[in-house]
Design a protein around this motif. Sequence first.
Motif, PDB file in Angstrom:
ATOM      1  N   HIS A   1       0.830  -1.197   0.000  1.00 36.47           N
ATOM      2  CA  HIS A   1       0.000   0.000   0.000  1.00 36.47           C
ATOM      3  C   HIS A   1       0.869   1.253   0.000  1.00 36.47           C
ATOM      4  O   HIS A   1       0.577   2.231  -0.685  1.00 36.47           O
TER       5      HIS A   1
ATOM      6  N   GLY B   1     -15.112  -3.556  10.606  1.00 37.90           N
ATOM      7  CA  GLY B   1     -13.823  -4.198  10.810  1.00 37.90           C
ATOM      8  C   GLY B   1     -12.881  -4.022   9.639  1.00 37.90           C
ATOM      9  O   GLY B   1     -12.069  -4.919   9.328  1.00 37.90           O
ATOM     10  N   ALA B   2     -12.942  -2.877   8.975  1.00 40.48           N
ATOM     11  CA  ALA B   2     -12.109  -2.618   7.802  1.00 40.48           C
ATOM     12  C   ALA B   2     -10.634  -2.565   8.182  1.00 40.48           C
ATOM     13  O   ALA B   2     -10.269  -2.071   9.242  1.00 40.48           O
ATOM     14  N   ASP B   3      -9.772  -3.089   7.290  1.00 40.19           N
ATOM     15  CA  ASP B   3      -8.338  -3.047   7.553  1.00 40.19           C
ATOM     16  C   ASP B   3      -7.788  -1.653   7.252  1.00 40.19           C
ATOM     17  O   ASP B   3      -8.501  -0.780   6.748  1.00 40.19           O
ATOM     18  N   LEU B   4      -6.516  -1.457   7.546  1.00 37.36           N
ATOM     19  CA  LEU B   4      -5.903  -0.134   7.442  1.00 37.36           C
ATOM     20  C   LEU B   4      -5.922   0.395   6.017  1.00 37.36           C
ATOM     21  O   LEU B   4      -6.274   1.555   5.779  1.00 37.36           O
ATOM     22  N   GLU B   5      -5.541  -0.432   5.076  1.00 38.46           N
ATOM     23  CA  GLU B   5      -5.484   0.019   3.688  1.00 38.46           C
ATOM     24  C   GLU B   5      -6.872   0.402   3.183  1.00 38.46           C
ATOM     25  O   GLU B   5      -7.047   1.428   2.524  1.00 38.46           O
ATOM     26  N   THR B   6      -7.845  -0.425   3.514  1.00 40.46           N
ATOM     27  CA  THR B   6      -9.220  -0.124   3.101  1.00 40.46           C
ATOM     28  C   THR B   6      -9.697   1.184   3.721  1.00 40.46           C
ATOM     29  O   THR B   6     -10.323   2.016   3.050  1.00 40.46           O
TER      30      THR B   6
ATOM     31  N   CYS C   1      -7.151   4.830  13.773  1.00 42.11           N
ATOM     32  CA  CYS C   1      -6.035   4.032  14.298  1.00 42.11           C
ATOM     33  C   CYS C   1      -6.130   3.852  15.810  1.00 42.11           C
ATOM     34  O   CYS C   1      -5.846   2.769  16.336  1.00 42.11           O
TER      35      CYS C   1
ATOM     36  N   ASN D   1      -9.434   1.666  16.660  1.00 41.32           N
ATOM     37  CA  ASN D   1      -9.362   0.292  16.184  1.00 41.32           C
ATOM     38  C   ASN D   1      -8.560  -0.597  17.126  1.00 41.32           C
ATOM     39  O   ASN D   1      -8.848  -1.785  17.272  1.00 41.32           O
ATOM     40  N   THR D   2      -7.546  -0.010  17.770  1.00 37.93           N
ATOM     41  CA  THR D   2      -6.742  -0.742  18.768  1.00 37.93           C
ATOM     42  C   THR D   2      -6.530   0.166  19.973  1.00 37.93           C
ATOM     43  O   THR D   2      -5.400   0.619  20.236  1.00 37.93           O
TER      44      THR D   2
ATOM     45  N   ARG E   1       0.553   1.808  12.957  1.00 33.91           N
ATOM     46  CA  ARG E   1      -0.413   1.734  11.866  1.00 33.91           C
ATOM     47  C   ARG E   1      -0.691   3.129  11.299  1.00 33.91           C
ATOM     48  O   ARG E   1      -0.887   3.289  10.094  1.00 33.91           O
TER      49      ARG E   1
END
Length: 382
Positions: A49, A217-222, A265, A268-269, A279
């Motif tokens: 990415h 629950g989308a990932d970082l790139e998304t 960021c 999400n965590t 991240r």
Amino acid sequence: MRHSLLSKFQGTILGAVLGDSIGLQYQRQLLGIPPQTEDLQPILQLTKHQQLTVSGATLALNSVKSKMPTGKDSSESGRLAVACAQSLIRCSGLDLKDWRATWEAFAKSEIYHRPSSEFQTLLHPGEAAVAALPAAMFFHENKAKLREKIMLAIEVWPNENKPEWETAILAVGYVIARALKERLDPATAIEQTLAYLKTDNALTELLLQVQILLEKGADLETAATHLCKSATALREKQGEGEKKLQTESIVNPGNFIPIALAFYCFLNTPEDLRLSVVRAARCGIAGQITCALTGALSGAYNGVAAIPVEWRQVSSPGVTSLPLAEGPEPSVWETRSDAKIVELANNLFAVWAGVYRPDATQDSAALARAVAAPYVIRPRNI
């Protein structure tokens, strides 16, 4: 409380400082500059990415046209934050005369030498949010007072797009305040923030998108790609409105992406400051601002104990920074060590708590700090 309020004060400022440092190291890697120290090597490995980001195929927030701070300019907000914290400590609160003098001295200093542009706004929303962190911490206990004091404080800083600009500062300040009071629920943080802001603009729309991304629950790139596309869509919609109204707006929704990404960021965590900041760095978007805001949010929530020891060692005075294209980058927001940042947080907390002499040390004649009742005990004029 899970963590003491002092720990949270320390975590907020130190998290922002070290987040800024991590973001700078990653940004250097994106620019092809070798990392400052081998300790950060695992953090700085480029992902697929990031390669797309560097090539400009995905994002363009670091371009000249984007007006986003890059390189050493983006640390200016940190230096202003330190100056503002010192003003709060020096005046035992918000003194608008001293606050204005602090800004004027900063704007005229050799450190702040940003060339004039088509905009008169000297601070971007993300920068202003970092610079306003001390005020948010100092007035965190009452949300009405928080709004009032922050509005007074930022009135001094020049800006031409007041509503959106203030929304950015209040959004970050409100979450910081909730975290300091142990009243922040990550699951409802964005909902509560939007209720507090009571407005509708580009930032609030991006924060709504962050909430949707977190729920899915989308990932970082998304998440990064979706937020950039959303900002572009908002900009196009705004452009259509400008044509209809025959007016020209200076609002660029893309300038709010670092704030939205910092929220993503962190939320999400929320229990892992290290992962949140790393991240944020991997997003590759205005790295220093995004990481500084993420570190501040997570530091306020988790306290100073959540900050990795090795990151603090990297910021020690013995570590010298490599030069950027524009010149050497001063370390740790002009304070030269993380110990100075911790001392600044301690003194800010002491003044907030009503300590009579926050600058008294173990070597001072005043070995015991006295807590003053408001408007009762004051330093004697000698």
